[in-house]
Design a protein around this motif. Structure first.
Motif, PDB file in Angstrom:
ATOM      1  N   UNK C  14       0.818  -1.205   0.000  1.00 29.22           N
ATOM      2  CA  UNK C  14       0.000   0.000   0.000  1.00 29.22           C
ATOM      3  C   UNK C  14       0.853   1.257   0.000  1.00 29.22           C
ATOM      4  N   UNK C  15       0.184   2.394   0.310  1.00 22.78           N
ATOM      5  CA  UNK C  15       0.880   3.684   0.373  1.00 22.78           C
ATOM      6  C   UNK C  15       0.749   4.257   1.768  1.00 22.78           C
ATOM      7  N   UNK C  16       1.805   4.920   2.221  1.00 24.98           N
ATOM      8  CA  UNK C  16       1.740   5.565   3.533  1.00 24.98           C
ATOM      9  C   UNK C  16       0.672   6.652   3.483  1.00 24.98           C
ATOM     10  N   UNK C  32      -4.106   0.255   2.208  1.00 28.42           N
ATOM     11  CA  UNK C  32      -4.055  -0.864   1.274  1.00 28.42           C
ATOM     12  C   UNK C  32      -5.421  -0.937   0.584  1.00 28.42           C
ATOM     13  N   UNK C  33      -5.538  -1.750  -0.472  1.00 30.29           N
ATOM     14  CA  UNK C  33      -6.835  -1.827  -1.165  1.00 30.29           C
ATOM     15  C   UNK C  33      -7.976  -2.260  -0.245  1.00 30.29           C
ATOM     16  N   UNK C  53       4.278  10.627   3.497  1.00 24.22           N
ATOM     17  CA  UNK C  53       2.947  10.329   2.984  1.00 24.22           C
ATOM     18  C   UNK C  53       3.050  10.073   1.479  1.00 24.22           C
ATOM     19  N   UNK C  54       2.506   8.955   1.031  1.00 21.36           N
ATOM     20  CA  UNK C  54       2.536   8.611  -0.389  1.00 21.36           C
ATOM     21  C   UNK C  54       3.569   7.566  -0.768  1.00 21.36           C
ATOM     22  N   UNK C  55       4.560   7.341   0.111  1.00 19.93           N
ATOM     23  CA  UNK C  55       5.585   6.330  -0.201  1.00 19.93           C
ATOM     24  C   UNK C  55       4.949   4.945  -0.345  1.00 19.93           C
ATOM     25  N   UNK C  56       5.355   4.223  -1.384  1.00 24.93           N
ATOM     26  CA  UNK C  56       4.865   2.845  -1.564  1.00 24.93           C
ATOM     27  C   UNK C  56       5.632   1.900  -0.657  1.00 24.93           C
TER      28      UNK C  56
ATOM     29  N   UNK D  68       7.893  -2.520   8.168  1.00 27.05           N
ATOM     30  CA  UNK D  68       7.626  -1.773   6.932  1.00 27.05           C
ATOM     31  C   UNK D  68       8.832  -1.911   5.996  1.00 27.05           C
ATOM     32  N   UNK D  69       8.563  -2.286   4.754  1.00 25.31           N
ATOM     33  CA  UNK D  69       9.622  -2.368   3.746  1.00 25.31           C
ATOM     34  C   UNK D  69       9.288  -1.441   2.583  1.00 25.31           C
TER      35      UNK D  69
END
Lengths: 71, 71, 71, 71, 71, 71
Positions: C14-16, C32-33, C53-56, D68-69
């Motif tokens: 997911x994304x932060x 996450x989805x 925020x936004x990091x995968x 977290x990775x």
């Protein structure tokens, strides 16, 4: 999927020295410069990762899992 | 109370190198012969154990907490 | 160091979505989805990984850490 | 005893898809909207909870157990 | 969501005696008939559960998280 | 190696009541004033510590591993 980096601060690189297999979990003993680091993981993961004696691995431990004792 | 021995297989002996203090938990960085091992414990434990830079300690990790990655 | 694969069976990509920063540990909420997955890691790791925020990211959980409840 | 609510932030609702039984611990694979979530619990708990394929359960994970990775 | 039963074998019932609040995590001290049990949870969970001094709670611990020492 | 003190806040003293042995891990049930505390440790540790029914032990739990539920 390849992982670029992980937040787990404690990483012990080494080679698998011994695998004790069970029906659900297995013990993996990793020979590292720190000495043997022991891990218990699912036996399914052992198969999925193709772990065997001699495989190069990193043993990873989250900081919140590390206890401190005074000697 | 003195403890004779503990089941925790992974023991890393060293000296406290740095303490980052917070209101609830603190980070303890332990210098071992083979690198830093990082632990997060309650700040109350840091006071109770009297931990400070230079204190000799053992960092302990249960085998079930150790993950394995392939490199 | 790049990791080829890891034994951790439970991986949530997911994304932060949010970071709550503290002096020692930070909360990372990963969108996450199928909902938010929450993680607490050291604030040092947040900086080292360059999380924002936004990091995968992938949130990872060892099977031995998962409890089961009946509803 | 019925529990009203729990602090565990990460809750994955689903149905037991597979149980791999061992003498001490068992692997429980839970089918959730996130995909399969895998848990290792004592075989005694499996019996006490009466878990079997199809049982509705929640898989629970404490935030401090989530790593977290970066991908 | 109400939980009927949980696989976590170690359950300690008591009342919240003290809360030490931090920006990310808080320490919850639970007074049980046989002593204090200490927990560190996210401060968000403390708010979500509405925990305060006197709240009746159960402290829960997975068996895989319990270490054994000889005295 | 004798340990003087440990940061683990939750310590439950008692006697081993039952051991369920497996090839990799074993369940240790400890009779304490709190009731039975259950631990899963490597079978190798059981042998190394010489644990048997009646052995005096302390069950130890890190605060970060304790979850809180409302009843």
């Amino acid at each position: 999927m390849s992982i670029q980096s992980i937040n787990v601060r404690n990483q012990f690189r080494g080679k698998v020295k011994e695998i004790i297999s069970g029906p659900v979990v297995s013990e993996i003993d990793v020979e590292t410069p720190h000495g043997i680091v022991t891990s218990v993981v699912t036996s399914r993961s052992v198969r999925d990762l193709g772990l065997q004696v001699g495989t190069e691995v990193i043993a990873l431990v989250k900081s919140t899992e590390v206890a401190i004792a005074k000697v």
